[in-house]
Write a protein that holds these residues in place. Structure first.
Motif, mmCIF file in Angstrom:
data_model
loop_
_atom_site.group_PDB
_atom_site.id
_atom_site.type_symbol
_atom_site.label_atom_id
_atom_site.label_comp_id
_atom_site.label_asym_id
_atom_site.label_seq_id
_atom_site.Cartn_x
_atom_site.Cartn_y
_atom_site.Cartn_z
ATOM 1 N N THR A 5 22.480 -103.096 -84.191
ATOM 2 C CA THR A 5 21.411 -102.807 -83.669
ATOM 3 C C THR A 5 20.838 -101.384 -83.609
ATOM 4 O OG1 THR A 5 22.182 -104.333 -81.695
ATOM 5 C CG2 THR A 5 20.207 -103.007 -81.022
ATOM 6 N N ALA A 6 21.700 -100.532 -83.644
ATOM 7 C CA ALA A 6 21.177 -99.143 -83.950
ATOM 8 C C ALA A 6 20.848 -98.728 -85.031
ATOM 9 C CB ALA A 6 22.420 -98.038 -83.462
ATOM 10 N N SER A 7 21.660 -99.404 -86.259
ATOM 11 C CA SER A 7 21.342 -99.083 -87.522
ATOM 12 C C SER A 7 20.263 -99.840 -87.989
ATOM 13 C CB SER A 7 22.409 -99.474 -88.442
ATOM 14 O OG SER A 7 22.841 -100.709 -88.658
ATOM 15 N N GLY A 8 19.973 -100.982 -87.428
ATOM 16 C CA GLY A 8 18.656 -101.651 -87.950
ATOM 17 C C GLY A 8 17.475 -101.158 -87.301
ATOM 18 N N LEU A 9 17.596 -100.516 -86.316
ATOM 19 C CA LEU A 9 16.522 -99.689 -85.598
ATOM 20 C C LEU A 9 16.049 -98.493 -86.406
ATOM 21 C CD1 LEU A 9 14.305 -99.542 -83.279
ATOM 22 C CD2 LEU A 9 16.019 -98.242 -82.177
ATOM 23 N N ALA A 10 17.110 -97.802 -86.779
ATOM 24 C CA ALA A 10 17.081 -96.591 -87.575
ATOM 25 C C ALA A 10 16.307 -96.587 -88.825
ATOM 26 C CB ALA A 10 18.439 -95.959 -87.466
ATOM 27 N N GLU A 11 16.870 -97.900 -89.557
ATOM 28 C CA GLU A 11 16.452 -98.374 -90.860
ATOM 29 C C GLU A 11 14.856 -98.530 -90.708
ATOM 30 O OE1 GLU A 11 16.796 -101.907 -94.251
ATOM 31 O OE2 GLU A 11 18.528 -101.303 -92.900
ATOM 32 N N ALA A 12 14.475 -99.530 -89.763
ATOM 33 C CA ALA A 12 13.198 -99.886 -89.557
ATOM 34 C C ALA A 12 12.183 -98.700 -89.283
ATOM 35 C CB ALA A 12 13.068 -100.827 -88.379
ATOM 36 N N VAL A 13 12.586 -97.617 -88.442
ATOM 37 C CA VAL A 13 11.776 -96.481 -88.217
ATOM 38 C C VAL A 13 11.787 -95.727 -89.473
ATOM 39 C CG1 VAL A 13 11.878 -94.268 -86.638
ATOM 40 C CG2 VAL A 13 12.367 -96.558 -85.737
ATOM 41 N N GLY A 14 12.919 -95.466 -89.974
ATOM 42 C CA GLY A 14 12.849 -94.613 -91.111
ATOM 43 C C GLY A 14 11.943 -95.075 -92.333
ATOM 44 N N ARG A 15 11.845 -96.307 -92.593
ATOM 45 C CA ARG A 15 10.865 -96.933 -93.644
ATOM 46 C C ARG A 15 9.793 -96.725 -93.036
ATOM 47 N NH1 ARG A 15 12.557 -102.933 -94.861
ATOM 48 N NH2 ARG A 15 14.396 -101.637 -95.426
ATOM 49 N N THR A 16 9.193 -97.083 -91.747
ATOM 50 C CA THR A 16 7.593 -96.890 -91.519
ATOM 51 C C THR A 16 7.310 -95.439 -91.397
ATOM 52 O OG1 THR A 16 8.155 -98.934 -89.898
ATOM 53 C CG2 THR A 16 6.285 -97.382 -89.377
ATOM 54 N N LEU A 17 8.202 -94.547 -91.007
ATOM 55 C CA LEU A 17 7.835 -93.195 -90.917
ATOM 56 C C LEU A 17 7.816 -92.735 -92.612
ATOM 57 C CD1 LEU A 17 10.336 -91.629 -88.662
ATOM 58 C CD2 LEU A 17 7.705 -91.987 -88.259
#
Length: 116
Positions: A5-17
């Motif tokens: 859950t944490a890694s998927g969230l971090a990936e989505a946020v990183g890609r968006t940023l």
């Protein structure tokens, strides 16, 4: 499951940023699903290194979860209450069943004139 859950969230946020050309520090506010404080901290804020004060939780805790509208109603609240102003950036985030993450970066460009 917590790690995923944490890694998927971090990936989505990183890609968006990355796509928006901004960093986490450039974001004024964050809007997550309206969940309890413990869930917000453990699943959203802490994995991203955020203080809850940078979120719309204080409003969402009174509203409760309204499904897919949490992020849009939270954003509307931030704008209407003056907690964001032109030039501020807001990140809207969500996690859905089946390990699906959503993230959108928006920039406030004007204060609304609701005619009142």
């Amino acid at each position: 499951m917590g790690e995923r859950t944490a890694s998927g969230l971090a990936e989505a946020v990183g890609r968006t940023l990355d796509e928006a050309g901004i960093g986490l520090g450039d974001v004024a506010r964050f809007v997550f699903p309206n969940v309890g404080l413990q869930v917000l901290r453990e699943r959203y804020a802490e994995p991203l290194g955020l203080d809850v004060e940078r979120t719309a939780w204080d409003w969402g805790r009174r509203t409760g979860h309204v499904g897919a509208a949490d992020q849009l109603t939270g954003l509307a609240h931030l704008v209407e209450s003056g907690r964001v102003a032109p030039g501020d950036r807001v990140l809207l985030l969500g996690i859905g069943a089946g390990f699906a993450w959503t993230c959108a970066a928006v920039e406030i460009t004007a204060r609304p004139d609701w005619g009142g």
